[in-house]
Design an enzyme around this catalytic site. Structure first.
Site, PDB file in Angstrom:
ATOM      1  N   SER A   1       0.899  -1.245   0.220  1.00 45.72           N
ATOM      2  CA  SER A   1      -0.035   0.060  -0.020  1.00 45.72           C
ATOM      3  C   SER A   1       0.902   1.284   0.070  1.00 45.72           C
ATOM      4  O   SER A   1       1.728   1.458  -1.055  1.00 45.72           O
ATOM      5  CB  SER A   1      -0.758  -0.153   1.069  1.00 45.72           C
ATOM      6  OG  SER A   1      -1.850   1.028   1.246  1.00 45.72           O
ATOM      7  N   THR A   2       0.839   2.020   1.002  1.00 40.77           N
ATOM      8  CA  THR A   2       1.546   3.275   1.119  1.00 40.77           C
ATOM      9  C   THR A   2       3.111   3.072   0.929  1.00 40.77           C
ATOM     10  O   THR A   2       3.748   2.448   1.678  1.00 40.77           O
ATOM     11  CB  THR A   2       1.223   4.229   2.477  1.00 40.77           C
ATOM     12  OG1 THR A   2      -0.126   4.124   2.602  1.00 40.77           O
ATOM     13  CG2 THR A   2       1.705   5.543   2.281  1.00 40.77           C
TER      14      THR A   2
ATOM     15  N   HIS B   1      -2.941  -1.017  -3.137  1.00 42.42           N
ATOM     16  CA  HIS B   1      -4.034  -0.137  -2.726  1.00 42.42           C
ATOM     17  C   HIS B   1      -3.976   1.011  -3.700  1.00 42.42           C
ATOM     18  O   HIS B   1      -3.226   1.814  -3.303  1.00 42.42           O
ATOM     19  CB  HIS B   1      -4.082   0.220  -1.301  1.00 42.42           C
ATOM     20  CG  HIS B   1      -4.359  -1.043  -0.372  1.00 42.42           C
ATOM     21  ND1 HIS B   1      -3.866  -1.103   0.808  1.00 42.42           N
ATOM     22  CD2 HIS B   1      -4.834  -2.564  -0.563  1.00 42.42           C
ATOM     23  CE1 HIS B   1      -4.141  -2.201   1.336  1.00 42.42           C
ATOM     24  NE2 HIS B   1      -4.880  -2.986   0.309  1.00 42.42           N
TER      25      HIS B   1
ATOM     26  N   MET C   1      -0.215   0.996   5.385  1.00 40.50           N
ATOM     27  CA  MET C   1      -1.105   1.360   6.462  1.00 40.50           C
ATOM     28  C   MET C   1      -2.033   0.236   6.885  1.00 40.50           C
ATOM     29  O   MET C   1      -2.505  -0.191   5.805  1.00 40.50           O
ATOM     30  CB  MET C   1      -1.815   2.547   6.525  1.00 40.50           C
ATOM     31  CG  MET C   1      -0.936   3.817   6.480  1.00 40.50           C
ATOM     32  SD  MET C   1      -1.949   5.429   6.671  1.00 40.50           S
ATOM     33  CE  MET C   1      -1.901   5.633   4.674  1.00 40.50           C
TER      34      MET C   1
ATOM     35  N   ASP D   1      -4.672  -4.848   6.210  1.00 36.81           N
ATOM     36  CA  ASP D   1      -4.946  -5.715   4.936  1.00 36.81           C
ATOM     37  C   ASP D   1      -3.923  -6.770   4.459  1.00 36.81           C
ATOM     38  O   ASP D   1      -2.834  -6.363   4.586  1.00 36.81           O
ATOM     39  CB  ASP D   1      -5.234  -4.835   3.919  1.00 36.81           C
ATOM     40  CG  ASP D   1      -5.937  -5.660   2.789  1.00 36.81           C
ATOM     41  OD1 ASP D   1      -6.854  -6.437   2.875  1.00 36.81           O
ATOM     42  OD2 ASP D   1      -5.615  -5.389   1.567  1.00 36.81           O
TER      43      ASP D   1
END
Length: 372
Positions: free
Chosen positions: A191-192, A218, A313, A316
């Site tokens: 993600s991030t 994401h 973050m 998930d």
């Protein structure tokens, strides 16, 4: 801890106010200044030394990309930068470039709705990113204080060797995992900080890697296609945004399309595997979701899969990795030091299901080793 200082850079008065109001509503955050374009922002950055910049991409005189390039030339340590982008192909391409230039994350500007609705949409996207930065700053502050306290109270070294202690007996295993074999598929959740991490890792993989790679990053629609195109230009393997029915092929990396879910299914020939792109609900507020992908990999590749969890973050991917672990998969986790945000890899590591914790620089070689 002092509040984090945020500089808001946008050529639209409305967005400067909306973002400023959102920041003002977040504890431990404050707006230190605003700027209408990148040129004004350069001066404000030197004056205020912000911890975070929210940066519009498309602005007159000096746009967001030009500002990032200018900051990079100075060699200064960049503050965390969150880009504001439009949900268009051009916006997606420019955002991927901004992330390559050092941006921390991005949010999308609402395309429709009332002022109140748009403010809530921005709040929902911006607040978690700012909260992650605040937590990171608090962690660094606590770590510095702990080191200072340890240095002041350090005990003199003992001259007598400590008595040996009996090692703790590990708890008995209640279930027996299938034996892991060389992996035939790799599934990645990220993600991030993901675009830069993938750009650092995937180009190190050989063209003849011999297995398919499935990636959940994401991102909203459009952006995943821009990311796939950017990575494909850098890699020896082929990288593309997944389409419903794509066969899993050696040397092909498929990125789940933004706003959709991706899972593995058996082909009707009973030999091959393919991906299904669905409109199933979000999981962990994520669509695509790493958990959704990992569960299907666990079902179709018992003892023959590698699961990788990287910077991002939230949690998930954790539950899906537990299923992969229970079916004999090898689990690799990115280490805290090389993560932009140490969220997604943290829970699997603390639960003890991560086979190996790896710095980003070594992730490609660690991945290849699971295929042997």
């Amino acid at each position: 801890m002092d509040p984090i200082k945020v500089l808001v850079v946008d050529d639209t008065i409305l967005y400067r106010k909306v973002i400023g109001d959102v920041i003002a509503s977040i504890p431990d955050a404050e707006v230190c200044g605003t700027a209408a374009n990148g040129r004004f922002a350069l001066t404000k950055i030197k004056t205020f030394m912000p911890d975070l910049i929210t940066l519009d991409i498309e602005m007159p005189e000096m746009n967001g990309l030009e500002l990032l390039e200018e900051l990079k030339k100075t060699g200064m340590k960049l503050p965390r930068i969150i880009m504001l982008s439009t949900l268009t192909t051009r916006g997606g391409d420019m955002t991927i470039r901004a992330l390559e230039l050092g941006a921390f994350d991005f949010i999308t500007k609402p395309q429709s709705g009332t002022a109140a609705e748009n403010m809530e949409k921005i709040r929902a996207q911006l607040t978690p990113a700012v909260a992650a930065l605040i937590q990171e700053k608090k962690f660094r502050s606590r770590l510095q204080n702990a080191r200072a306290t340890l240095a002041r109270t350090a005990m003199p070294r003992q001259t007598e060797a400590p008595k040996p202690t009996r090692p703790a007996t590990p708890p008995p295993r209640t279930t027996k995992r299938p034996v892991s074999r060389p992996s035939e598929v790799v599934a990645i959740g990220i993600s991030t900080g993901g675009p830069n991490a993938l750009a650092a890792m995937l180009p190190k993989l050989p063209a003849d890697i011999g297995v398919p790679i499935l990636i959940v990053q994401h991102m909203p629609p459009v952006f995943t296609k821009s990311l796939a195109g950017s990575l494909n230009n850098k890699c020896a393997i082929e990288v593309k945004e997944a389409e419903d029915g794509d066969l899993l092929k050696p040397g092909l990396a498929l990125i789940a399309p933004g706003g959709k879910q991706m899972r593995v299914e058996a082909h009707r020939d009973g030999i091959h595997r393919l991906v299904r792109i669905t409109d199933d609900p979000p999981e962990n507020s994520c669509k695509p979701s790493a958990d959704y992908l990992f569960r299907s990999v666990a079902s179709h590749y018992v003892g023959r899969a590698t699961g990788i969890i990287m910077t991002g973050m939230g949690q998930d991917g954790f539950k899906g990795l537990q299923k992969m672990h229970d079916t004999g998969a090898v689990i690799l986790g990115q280490d805290e030091a090389s993560c932009t945000v140490y969220g997604m890899p943290k829970a699997p590591a603390e639960a003890g299901i991560t086979s190996k914790v790896v710095p980003l620089s070594e992730m490609a070689s660690a991945l290849v080793n699971t295929l042997k």
